[in-house]
Structures are given as structure tokens and as C-alpha cells.
Design a protein around this motif. Sequence first.
Motif: not given
Length: 405
Positions: A1-20
Motif C-alpha cells: 500500500m505505502a509503496n503505491e503512494s504518489f510520494l513514492g517508496p519513502v511513504d511508509q505510513i500511508n501519507l497518500d491518504a491525507l490528500f485528495s
Amino acid sequence: MANESFLGPVDQINLDALFSDEEKALALKVRSFVDETIRPNIAEWYDNAVFPTEIIPEMGKLGLLGMHLKGYGCAGRSAVEYGLAAQELEAGDSGLRTFVSVQGSLAMSAIYKHGSEEQKQEWLPEMAAGRAMGCFGLTEPTAGSDPASMTTVARQDASGDWILNGKKRWIGLATLANVAIIWAQTGEIGGGRGVRGFVVPTDTPGFEAVAITQKMSMRASVQCEITLTDVRLPASAILPADSAIGLKGPFQCLNEARYGIIWGVMGAARDSFNEVLRYAGERTQFGNPLGAYQITQTKLADMAVAINKGYLLAHQIGRQKDSSGTTPPMISVGKLDNCRVAIEEARNAREMLGGNGITLDYSPLRHANNLESVRTYEGTDEVHQLTIGRALTGIGAFAATEYRG
């Protein structure tokens, strides 16, 4: 899940979910611009100390110039959207994010917040489109962290015109700008009570800007010294709003720029992390890729944790700015710590690249060098520590004379 973040592999806490989805789409649009226009050229621009003015119109078309302002041709984006754009730009290079900051958060914000309707109509649409460039003249050769001690003066003569004299230093874009926002003392020098801002077309007689050269940082950008010699301006050149009286005027603009830095430096840190993560997977030593070694993995883990925390801090301040607003201590917390994190992680990444890391084939040392400037401008560590300290204790400790006991 985290590695699919728009922020890339550095996102290990699902920061992706914070943004629309809309916020992420904007960030990815800016990233495409960086990937296509900046990354292929930044090493050459940095090496040759060139600021690429040819990319400014495209930045205007993307809505990056004054993007947080509403009307007058500006995009009217949210604070979080502006922050996401800033971190994508700084992942390319701090100098190019700094251009957007000087243009939008400083020069355009000064006119937008404090200017007359005529000043806004004259300058903001042209600046938003990238057809005109601006600069912001506050810092002086002997007045950096203490702008109240500026010696640039503005005097009104019998005709009502203002006459400006003085020097400004470390002023971004001044040799390229069409308009300068110059802050000057109009009354008693010292204390900042008589400080006012002026809209100064740079072709005004007596205005001279000279680029500062032989820099080891921010080489793909322009910083200058301005000399003002009997610069005559009409009475209408002053920024008329009550909000521009005293140092609160420039400080409001500085906090806009500081906010962008909170996000921007995370882009530099993320890019440094991505560079060394790729390298760790490709570089083989003693029969294994570097990424297979425990010491490499622990360093990467620590980098990722630090960067994730930096994004959380930026996100919290951004959401606060979009809702009830921010305070100076809040901005100082973000600028202070995210700059610390970014420069440390850029340096760590350079170390992990070994000898290869000192070349412009890799980004971390370029980022680290740039971040030396970013950490210094818009308030040194000490200025932000004392801003937070004043909020904690109720005592201003910027100068010995402030404390009366």
C-alpha cells in the motif's frame, strides 16, 4: 500500500491518504513539468550558474506564480496545494522553487496584501502569467536577521514624491525583475516603526542591481545587491494599506515564503532519498547490492522515518493555514525542523553514494548545498528558535534591550 503512494517508496505510513485526488493530481502535474523540463537540464544550469528564464512562461501557464492568491489571473489554490507544488519544484532544485517563492509569496503577496487596487491591476496579472518578474528588497548588507535596523530611507519632498536611498543585499531575481518591492525607513531609524513598502519599477533612474557571483549554493538562481541612489517615485508608489505600516508588512510576506519552505525542503529530502535508494539497488560491492547490507537498510529506514515526520508536520500546518490560519511560532516550528531534517538527509544520502556523490550526476550534494541557503534565508535557525521561545516564555530575547525584567 505505502509503496503505491504518489510520494513514492519513502511513504511508509500511508501519507497518500491525507490528500485528495485533486491535490495529488496537481502535485503529479508539477512533477511531470519537473521531470520533463528541469531534471534533464539542472546539472548544466547548476554547473554554469544559469537561471533558466525560458521556463517562466510555462510556470505561469501551470498556475504556479502567486498560485495561492485569488483573482488578478492567479490560480487561487489552497495552502496545501501550494505546499505540494513547492515540494515537487524543490525536488527538482531549490533555486527554482525559490523563484516561485520570491515571485509569488514575497513580491506578489506584498502587492496583493498591502497594495492599492491600481497597483494590483497593473502588476499581478502580468506577474501571474510570468510576463513580469518581481523581487522583494528587505535584507541589507548590515541588516539581515534584524530588519528593524535597516538604513535604507525614503523621504517625501515638497512635490509629494518619495526619494529612496540605500542598499539591499541577497535579493532574489533583482537583475531580472521588472518591479521591486522595497522596504525603507520613512521616519526614525531603528525599531521598525516607520518602515513602509514601495512599488519600484526597476527601470526607474537610480535603481541598480548587480548579481552576486562565485556562489557555492543556489547556483541555478539569481541573488543580487541593489543600490538605490535618489530613486524618485510618485506618492502613489507606496503600499497604502494600514497592514503595511511597520515591520508587520514585510513579516506577513515572509511568513508566506516560510510556509512554502516547510513543504519545499521535503521535496529535496525525498529526491535525495529516492536517489540513494535507486543507487543501493544498483551498486554492487563485495558481491552484493548495497541495499542487501544491514547498515544500508538502517540508514534508509532512518531517512524514511525522518522524511515521513517532516511531511506530517507540513501537512498539519497546511491544513491549519487553510482552516483557521497559522501563527508565527507555528510557521517557525515547521521551517526550523524541516530544514534541519532535509539538510541532514541530503548529507546522509551523499555519504551513502560514496565518491560518486560529489558529482552532479547525483542530486543529494546539490540539494545539500542549496539547503545551506534555504536554512539561512527567511529566518535562521536562531531566529525561529527565539520566535518559539518567545511564545513559550512570553519574553522576547532577540536583543538584550527587549528584556526589562
